[in-house]
Motif scaffolding. Structure first.
Motif, short mmCIF file in Angstrom:
data_model
loop_
_atom_site.label_atom_id
_atom_site.label_comp_id
_atom_site.label_asym_id
_atom_site.label_seq_id
_atom_site.Cartn_x
_atom_site.Cartn_y
_atom_site.Cartn_z
N HIS A 61 0.81 -1.22 0.00
CA HIS A 61 0.00 0.00 0.00
C HIS A 61 0.85 1.27 0.00
N ARG A 62 2.14 1.15 -0.24
CA ARG A 62 3.05 2.29 -0.07
C ARG A 62 2.70 3.46 -0.98
N PHE A 63 2.29 3.18 -2.21
CA PHE A 63 2.00 4.27 -3.12
C PHE A 63 0.63 4.89 -2.83
N LEU A 64 -0.28 4.12 -2.27
CA LEU A 64 -1.54 4.69 -1.81
C LEU A 64 -1.29 5.70 -0.70
N VAL A 65 -0.44 5.30 0.28
CA VAL A 65 -0.11 6.21 1.38
C VAL A 65 0.61 7.44 0.85
N GLN A 66 1.55 7.25 -0.05
CA GLN A 66 2.30 8.38 -0.60
C GLN A 66 1.37 9.37 -1.29
N GLU A 67 0.40 8.85 -2.03
CA GLU A 67 -0.55 9.71 -2.74
C GLU A 67 -1.40 10.51 -1.76
N VAL A 68 -1.82 9.88 -0.66
CA VAL A 68 -2.68 10.55 0.31
C VAL A 68 -1.88 11.59 1.11
N THR A 69 -0.64 11.27 1.47
CA THR A 69 0.16 12.25 2.21
C THR A 69 0.39 13.51 1.38
N GLN A 70 0.59 13.34 0.09
CA GLN A 70 0.75 14.50 -0.79
C GLN A 70 -0.54 15.32 -0.84
N ALA A 71 -1.68 14.65 -0.92
CA ALA A 71 -2.96 15.35 -0.97
C ALA A 71 -3.23 16.08 0.34
N ALA A 72 -2.77 15.52 1.46
CA ALA A 72 -3.00 16.12 2.78
C ALA A 72 -2.00 17.22 3.10
N GLY A 73 -0.94 17.33 2.30
CA GLY A 73 0.05 18.39 2.52
C GLY A 73 0.97 18.14 3.68
N VAL A 74 1.31 16.87 3.95
CA VAL A 74 2.24 16.56 5.03
C VAL A 74 3.48 15.88 4.46
N GLY A 75 4.59 16.03 5.17
CA GLY A 75 5.82 15.36 4.80
C GLY A 75 6.13 14.26 5.78
N GLY A 76 7.35 13.71 5.69
CA GLY A 76 7.75 12.68 6.62
C GLY A 76 8.10 11.38 5.93
N SER A 77 8.23 10.32 6.71
CA SER A 77 8.70 9.04 6.21
C SER A 77 7.59 7.99 6.30
N GLN A 78 7.87 6.86 5.63
CA GLN A 78 6.91 5.75 5.63
C GLN A 78 7.66 4.45 5.90
N VAL A 79 7.36 3.83 7.03
CA VAL A 79 7.96 2.54 7.39
C VAL A 79 7.12 1.45 6.75
N LEU A 80 7.76 0.60 5.96
CA LEU A 80 7.03 -0.42 5.21
C LEU A 80 7.10 -1.76 5.92
N GLU A 81 5.94 -2.31 6.25
CA GLU A 81 5.85 -3.62 6.88
C GLU A 81 5.79 -4.70 5.79
N PRO A 82 6.70 -5.66 5.81
CA PRO A 82 6.63 -6.74 4.81
C PRO A 82 5.46 -7.68 5.03
N CYS A 83 4.89 -7.67 6.24
CA CYS A 83 3.71 -8.47 6.55
C CYS A 83 3.02 -7.84 7.75
N ALA A 84 1.77 -8.21 7.98
CA ALA A 84 1.01 -7.66 9.11
C ALA A 84 1.37 -8.38 10.39
N ARG A 85 1.76 -7.61 11.43
CA ARG A 85 2.09 -8.20 12.72
C ARG A 85 1.45 -7.42 13.88
#
Length: 482
Positions: A61-85
Motif C-alpha cells: 500500500h506504499r503508493f496509496l499512502v504516498q498519494e494521500v500524504t501529498q494530498a493532505a500536505g504533510v511530509g515525513g517518512s513511511q515505514v514499510l511492513e513486509p507483513c502484518a504483525r
C-alpha cells in the motif's frame, strides 16, 4: 513543550465495509466522506501538531499512502511492513527508528474525529504526563452505553502538571461489555471508550516492551538494525519482521504496565467499524434516510445509500444499507451490518475476485480500471501521473491498441520514440518491446483495448532498470522482473 511526531498506523484490511473496503483497498484508503479517505482526514488533523508524519504501512500500500500524504500536505517518512504483525510490532519498529527522547503520537488511520482542533488541544494536555515517563492514552467520554467499544477505567489523578492537565492513572482496561454492563459503567462514571491513540516517548515504549514483550522487541530490533532508505520509504528486514509474534499493544504492554495514564477527550469520535457507523456520519432527512453521492429515496425510511457514481433509487425500503460500487452491490438490513464479513467469505469460497480486489487497481505510475473483458479481449482505462512511466515490457500473446483521451503520451516501441497526442492512437503488436510514459505536467488518460488468445498478467515480461531505451539483448528478454 516537546515536539510531537505523529505516527499513523495504516495497517489493517478489514472486511466490515465491503464492497468499498477490500484487501487491495482497505477502509482507510477508500473515499468514505465526500472525495476524502479516512487516512487523508487523519493526516489533515494531525498536521495541526506539526508538518511531518511517520506512517507505518504495508509494502503493497506504499503508493496509496504516498498519494494521500501529498494530498493532505504533510511530509515525513513511511515505514514499510513486509507483513502484518499487529500494533505492538508496528509501534516497536517506529520507536526503534526514532530518537530515544522523541515524543511519538500513535494514531489509527481509519477513525473519524470531526473536531481536529479539540483533539490537538487534548493531545497537548497529555504532554506533561508523557514527559514524566507515562504511556499516555486518550479515552473518549462516552455519549451512550456502547457494547461495541473497549473501556478504560480511570484511577487516581496524577501528581503535578500532568494531573493539572487532566491526566489520571489507568486502573483497568475492560473488554467490550454486554449492553447491560455498558449501561452500568456509564452510570458509575469514570469510564472512557478506548480510542487506541497513544502518546509516549520512544525510549519509554522500548523499555515497556523490554519488560512485557521482549520477544517482540527483539524481533523488531533485528528488523530495524539495518533499515534500507529509498526516498521517503524505510524498509526493514523481512525475515526478522515475519518472525515477530503478532499481538496488539494493548495485550502486549498496556494491560500489564503500571505506567499508563489517560486523558479524557470530550469530542465526537467513531472507529467507523460498520456501515451503520458510516451512515451515522451523514445527515438524515425527515424519514431518517441518509445519502452519500447519487442516491435517491421514495417512500423510504431509515435507509442509507452509498452511490458515488451511478444513480441508485430506494423505493419503499426500510432499515436498509445499500452500497454501490462499479463491480459489486451490497443490500443489507441494518441489523445485519456486522455480518458483511460473511458475504466476503461466501464470495471468496466461490472464487469471485470482487471479494478482495477492486476493478480499479492503483499502481506506482497511476492506476488502471478494468472496464470490460471477454474471451479474447479486455478494455482498460489507464491514468498515468505527470512525470511517471511504466516499466519497459513486452507481451508474447496479446496486442494492445491505445487511444489517448487526455494529455500527451510518450511511447517507446523497439527503440523508436513517438508522442501520441489527445484523440490519437497507437498499436503495440505482440513481441514489441515498449514503454509508456507521461512527459507532461498533467495526467494522461488512455483507453486500452487488449486482443489476443491469452490476456493473463503473466504474459507481461518486464525488464531491468537501465533498459528504458533501445532494444534489450536476448538474455535480457528472458529475464522477468517482479
Amino acid at each position: 513543550m516537546s515536539a510531537i511526531l505523529p505516527v499513523v498506523l495504516c495497517g489493517g484490511s478489514g472486511t466490515r465495509l465491503w464492497p468499498l473496503s477490500r484487501k487491495t483497498l482497505p477502509k482507510q484508503f477508500a473515499p468514505l466522506l465526500g472525495d476524502k479517505s479516512l487516512l487523508q482526514l487523519t493526516l489533515e488533523r494531525l498536521r495541526l501538531l506539526g508538518p511531518d508524519v511517520m506512517c507505518v504501512a504495508a509494502e503493497e500500500h506504499r503508493f496509496l499512502v504516498q498519494e494521500v500524504t501529498q494530498a493532505a500536505g504533510v511530509g515525513g517518512s513511511q515505514v514499510l511492513e513486509p507483513c502484518a504483525r499487529n500494533t505492538a510490532a508496528a509501534m516497536a519498529a517506529a520507536a526503534l527508528l526514532a530518537k530515544p527522547d522523541q515524543l511519538l503520537l500513535f494514531a489509527p488511520a481509519d477513525h473519524h474525529i470531526p473536531e481536529p482542533e479539540k483533539l490537538a488541544a487534548t493531545i497537548r494536555k497529555g504532554v506533561p504526563a508523557a514527559e514524566s515517563g507515562c504511556f499516555v492514552t486518550f479515552g473518549v467520554v462516552p455519549t451512550f452505553p456502547s457494547s461495541g467499544y473497549g473501556y478504560i477505567r480511570q484511577g487516581e489523578v496524577l501528581e503535578g502538571e500532568a494531573g493539572r492537565q487532566g491526566a489520571n492513572r489507568v486502573e483497568a482496561f475492560l473488554e467490550k461489555p454486554s449492553a447491560e454492563r455498558a449501561a452500568e459503567m456509564i452510570l458509575a462514571g469514570g469510564h472512557l471508550w478506548n480510542a487506541g491513540i497513544f502518546l509516549v516517548r520512544a525510549q519509554v515504549l522500548i523499555d515497556e516492551l523490554a519488560q512485557h514483550a521482549p520477544d517482540i522487541l527483539d524481533s523488531c530490533r533485528r528488523a530495524t538494525a539495518r533499515p534500507m532508505h529509498d526516498g521517503d520509504f524505510i524498509r526493514v528486514d523481512r525475515a526478522a519482521f515475519e518472525g515477530c509474534r503478532s499481538q496488539s499493544i494493548d495485550y502486549a504492554v498496556l494491560e500489564k504496565s503500571g505506567r499508563v495514564a489517560v486523558v479524557p477527550f470530550e469530542g465526537a469520535w467513531s472507529d467507523v467499524g460498520s456501515w451503520n457507523a458510516v451512515a451515522d456520519l451523514h445527515p438524515c432527512d425527515e424519514q431518517s434516510n441518509r445519502i452519500s453521492g447519487n442516491g435517491f429515496t421514495i417512500a423510504a425510511a431509515n435507509t442509507f445509500i452509498h452511490a458515488p457514481t451511478r444513480p441508485v433509487v430506494a423505493l419503499g425500503t426500510q432499515d436498509l444499507l445499500i452500497v454501490d460500487t462499479p463491480d459489486a452491490l451490497l443490500v443489507a438490513h441494518r441489523d445485519n451490518a456486522e455480518q458483511v464479513k460473511d458475504a466476503v467469505s461466501l464470495l471468496t469460497t466461490r472464487g469471485r475476485s470482487q471479494a478482495t480486489h477492486h476493478r480499479r487497481v492503483p499502481r506506482p505510475w497511476g492506476a488502471y480500471d478494468s472496464v470490460d473483458d471477454g474471451e479474447r479481449f479486455a478494455v482498460k482505462r489507464l491514468t498515468v501521473k505527470a512525470g511517471a512511466k511504466l516499466a519497459l515490457r513486452m507481451h508474447h500473446h496479446r496486442a494492445e491498441h491505445w487511444v489517448v483521451v487526455q494529455g500527451t503520451a510518450q511511447v517507446l516501441r523497439d527503440g523508436e520514440t513517438t508522442l501520441v497526442h489527445e484523440n490519437q492512437s497507437i498499436y503495440i503488436s505482440p513481441g514489441t518491446v515498449y514503454q509508456l510514459s507521461n512527459p507532461g505536467k498533467t495526467t494522461v488518460e488512455i483507453i486500452e483495448v487488449q486482443t489476443g488468445g491469452y490476456l493473463g498478467d503473466d504474459d507481461i515480461v518486464r525488464f531491468e532498470e537501465g533498459q528504458e531505451t533501445g532494444t534489450p539483448d536476448d538474455e535480457t528478454l528472458q529475464r522477468r522482473i517482479a
